[in-house]
Motif scaffolding. Structure first.
Motif, PDB file in Angstrom:
ATOM      1  N   ARG A   4       0.875  -1.170   0.000  1.00 59.95           N
ATOM      2  CA  ARG A   4       0.000   0.000   0.000  1.00 59.95           C
ATOM      3  C   ARG A   4       0.915   1.223   0.000  1.00 59.95           C
ATOM      4  N   VAL A   5       0.821   2.029  -1.050  1.00 62.48           N
ATOM      5  CA  VAL A   5       1.767   3.117  -1.283  1.00 62.48           C
ATOM      6  C   VAL A   5       1.023   4.448  -1.292  1.00 62.48           C
ATOM      7  N   ALA A   6       1.395   5.345  -0.381  1.00 62.27           N
ATOM      8  CA  ALA A   6       0.833   6.692  -0.357  1.00 62.27           C
ATOM      9  C   ALA A   6       1.841   7.643  -0.991  1.00 62.27           C
ATOM     10  N   VAL A   7       1.406   8.378  -1.998  1.00 61.91           N
ATOM     11  CA  VAL A   7       2.288   9.280  -2.740  1.00 61.91           C
ATOM     12  C   VAL A   7       1.958  10.713  -2.350  1.00 61.91           C
ATOM     13  N   GLN A   8       2.901  11.358  -1.675  1.00 62.40           N
ATOM     14  CA  GLN A   8       2.768  12.769  -1.310  1.00 62.40           C
ATOM     15  C   GLN A   8       3.400  13.594  -2.411  1.00 62.40           C
ATOM     16  N   MET A   9       2.568  14.293  -3.175  1.00 63.74           N
ATOM     17  CA  MET A   9       3.082  15.006  -4.347  1.00 63.74           C
ATOM     18  C   MET A   9       2.171  16.182  -4.654  1.00 63.74           C
ATOM     19  N   ASP A  10       2.456  16.852  -5.754  1.00 71.09           N
ATOM     20  CA  ASP A  10       1.625  17.955  -6.214  1.00 71.09           C
ATOM     21  C   ASP A  10       0.347  17.404  -6.860  1.00 71.09           C
ATOM     22  N   PRO A  11      -0.613  18.272  -7.212  1.00 73.12           N
ATOM     23  CA  PRO A  11      -1.869  17.774  -7.780  1.00 73.12           C
ATOM     24  C   PRO A  11      -1.651  16.933  -9.037  1.00 73.12           C
ATOM     25  N   PRO A  91       9.879  21.097  -4.738  1.00 77.09           N
ATOM     26  CA  PRO A  91      10.218  22.279  -3.938  1.00 77.09           C
ATOM     27  C   PRO A  91       9.383  23.467  -4.424  1.00 77.09           C
ATOM     28  N   PRO A  92       9.344  24.624  -3.741  1.00 82.75           N
ATOM     29  CA  PRO A  92      10.437  25.139  -2.918  1.00 82.75           C
ATOM     30  C   PRO A  92      10.584  24.420  -1.578  1.00 82.75           C
ATOM     31  N   PHE A  93      11.826  24.356  -1.146  1.00 81.85           N
ATOM     32  CA  PHE A  93      12.170  23.733   0.125  1.00 81.85           C
ATOM     33  C   PHE A  93      11.971  24.781   1.216  1.00 81.85           C
ATOM     34  N   ASP A  94      10.711  25.006   1.554  1.00 77.45           N
ATOM     35  CA  ASP A  94      10.357  26.071   2.490  1.00 77.45           C
ATOM     36  C   ASP A  94       9.921  25.474   3.816  1.00 77.45           C
ATOM     37  N   ILE A  95       9.385  26.306   4.707  1.00 73.31           N
ATOM     38  CA  ILE A  95       9.016  25.822   6.030  1.00 73.31           C
ATOM     39  C   ILE A  95       7.897  24.788   5.953  1.00 73.31           C
ATOM     40  N   GLY A  96       7.031  24.888   4.932  1.00 74.17           N
ATOM     41  CA  GLY A  96       6.005  23.874   4.744  1.00 74.17           C
ATOM     42  C   GLY A  96       6.617  22.524   4.406  1.00 74.17           C
ATOM     43  N   TYR A  97       7.613  22.529   3.530  1.00 75.39           N
ATOM     44  CA  TYR A  97       8.306  21.301   3.162  1.00 75.39           C
ATOM     45  C   TYR A  97       8.977  20.701   4.387  1.00 75.39           C
ATOM     46  N   ILE A  98       9.657  21.562   5.151  1.00 75.35           N
ATOM     47  CA  ILE A  98      10.381  21.093   6.332  1.00 75.35           C
ATOM     48  C   ILE A  98       9.417  20.523   7.364  1.00 75.35           C
ATOM     49  N   THR A  99       8.259  21.171   7.549  1.00 79.10           N
ATOM     50  CA  THR A  99       7.268  20.672   8.490  1.00 79.10           C
ATOM     51  C   THR A  99       6.783  19.283   8.091  1.00 79.10           C
ATOM     52  N   ALA A 100       6.584  19.067   6.792  1.00 76.73           N
ATOM     53  CA  ALA A 100       6.169  17.740   6.324  1.00 76.73           C
ATOM     54  C   ALA A 100       7.206  16.680   6.678  1.00 76.73           C
ATOM     55  N   THR A 101       8.486  17.025   6.591  1.00 82.35           N
ATOM     56  CA  THR A 101       9.519  16.041   6.956  1.00 82.35           C
ATOM     57  C   THR A 101       9.455  15.720   8.446  1.00 82.35           C
ATOM     58  N   TYR A 102       9.182  16.720   9.291  1.00 78.54           N
ATOM     59  CA  TYR A 102       9.064  16.465  10.731  1.00 78.54           C
ATOM     60  C   TYR A 102       7.895  15.521  11.025  1.00 78.54           C
ATOM     61  N   THR A 111       6.638   2.876   9.038  1.00 77.68           N
ATOM     62  CA  THR A 111       6.389   2.910   7.598  1.00 77.68           C
ATOM     63  C   THR A 111       7.649   3.390   6.887  1.00 77.68           C
ATOM     64  N   LEU A 112       7.997   2.760   5.777  1.00 77.82           N
ATOM     65  CA  LEU A 112       9.151   3.192   4.997  1.00 77.82           C
ATOM     66  C   LEU A 112       8.802   4.481   4.256  1.00 77.82           C
ATOM     67  N   VAL A 113       9.570   5.539   4.493  1.00 76.88           N
ATOM     68  CA  VAL A 113       9.386   6.805   3.792  1.00 76.88           C
ATOM     69  C   VAL A 113      10.568   7.003   2.851  1.00 76.88           C
ATOM     70  N   VAL A 114      10.276   7.259   1.585  1.00 78.24           N
ATOM     71  CA  VAL A 114      11.302   7.414   0.542  1.00 78.24           C
ATOM     72  C   VAL A 114      11.136   8.787  -0.106  1.00 78.24           C
ATOM     73  N   SER A 119      16.723  12.767   6.474  1.00 77.13           N
ATOM     74  CA  SER A 119      17.840  13.015   5.570  1.00 77.13           C
ATOM     75  C   SER A 119      17.500  14.063   4.528  1.00 77.13           C
ATOM     76  N   VAL A 120      16.254  14.058   4.048  1.00 75.19           N
ATOM     77  CA  VAL A 120      15.827  15.103   3.117  1.00 75.19           C
ATOM     78  C   VAL A 120      15.944  16.471   3.776  1.00 75.19           C
ATOM     79  N   ARG A 121      15.480  16.564   5.011  1.00 79.16           N
ATOM     80  CA  ARG A 121      15.549  17.838   5.732  1.00 79.16           C
ATOM     81  C   ARG A 121      16.996  18.278   5.972  1.00 79.16           C
ATOM     82  N   ASP A 122      17.871  17.315   6.239  1.00 83.29           N
ATOM     83  CA  ASP A 122      19.261  17.639   6.565  1.00 83.29           C
ATOM     84  C   ASP A 122      20.152  17.760   5.336  1.00 83.29           C
TER      85      ASP A 122
END
Length: 319
Positions: A4-11, A91-102, A111-114, A119-122
């Protein structure tokens, strides 16, 4: 085993399926019998220790304009209801992006996150690359006009770009006379709060900018991206054109140096950019280029990525 794969992406409605790497990954997953869900990063929620997303079950097909079908939205507990989350929003790699990584980091033990969210945040593209400065062109990161002017005097022609930009946006070349450098630095400091990046201009960009894809630290393929007429930017999104290419000894050396670090960090799908033997970026947020690579090489990079994901998932379950 079906995942079961959840894809977090743009529309999904707005993507161009002919060259979109995430869509290629979704097609490949579906062909293996994996179940797909789609959600936007802003649909993540946290409550009482659980991270969830309002997601739609989807199926995909390679027909532009009719390339997906979606069911009714469901609230997925990302630790309990799915096996893999693909973090693939642009991206943009903004605070919203960073919050999603947290938020996604909180489910990473279940769950495996790819790619791995911590590491993405860092490892933002233009900062992570500094760990491999020996392969880079002369580089300055600053908000100081005086520092930029001194750097340009030392190196002649330079390129100025946002520290967290993407797809070749807002990349400027400044000539040896330094014309407009002051105004450009002023603009950058006004638009962005973070420092910006300045690099010595690499004339070899006229011959192309190589995108090399690494999967779990191993080279999967590469393309050469040539700038369009009157451009220094070779990004395909900025009008560059792609062509078949082989790796040089220097590029193989760069990949060999990066591979173990990428693997150790859980960065399964990475695209690096090399101009004239110089490493300029390590793309970990939402790398692209696999469709063009497969078109020129007759390969199946999405299948290689899913092989790596399935191996990692099996290891993840056994720990």
């Amino acid at each position: 085993m079906s995942l079961r794969v959840a894809v977090q992406m743009d529309p999904l409605e707005s993507i161009g399926i002919a060259g979109d790497s995430t869509f290629a990954l979704m097609l490949s997953a579906q062909a293996r019998g994996h179940q797909l869900f789609h959600y936007l990063a802003d649909q993540l929620s946290y409550e009482d220790g659980r991270v969830s997303a309002l997601a739609r079950p989807v199926t995909v097909q390679r027909v532009q304009g009719d390339h997906f079908a979606a069911g009714e939205p469901v609230r997925l507990d990302l630790a309990r209801d799915v096996d893999v989350v693909l973090m693939r929003q642009d991206p943009p790699f903004d605070i919203g992006y960073i919050t999603a990584t947290y938020l996604l980091e909180r489910i990473a033990s279940e769950t495996l996150v790819v790619n791995d969210p911590r590491s993405v945040r860092d490892a933002p593209e233009k900062l992570f690359v500094l760990d491999f400065a020996r392969f880079m062109p002369p580089t300055l990161i600053t908000r100081s006009l005086a520092e930029v002017q001194a750097f340009r005097e030392r190196h002649g022609e330079v390129v100025v770009k946002p520290l967290h930009g993407n797809a070749g946006a807002a990349v400027f070349k400044i000539g040896r006379d330094g014309a407009n450098l002051g105004a450009l630095a002023e603009l950058f400091t006004h638009v962005w709060r973070e420092p910006f990046i300045v690099q010595a201009f690499l004339p070899a960009v006229a011959d192309g900018d190589k995108r090399i894809v690494l999967i779990d630290g191993e080279v999967a393929g590469a393309i050469n991206r040539r700038p369009g007429m009157g451009e220094i930017r070779s990004n395909l999104a900025a009008g560059g054109s792609a062509e078949k290419v082989e790796l040089t000894d220097r590029e193989q050396e760069i990949c060999a140096a990066l591979g173990p670090e990428l693997r150790q960090r859980g960065l399964l799908f990475v695209g690096i950019d090399v101009i004239g033997g110089m490493l300029t970026e390590i793309n970990v947020t939402s790398p692209t280029g696999i469709v063009a690579i497969d078109r020129f090489n007759g390969t199946d990079t999405p299948a290689l990525i899913w092989d790596a994901i399935e191996r990692r998932h099996a290891e993840h379950r056994s720990t």
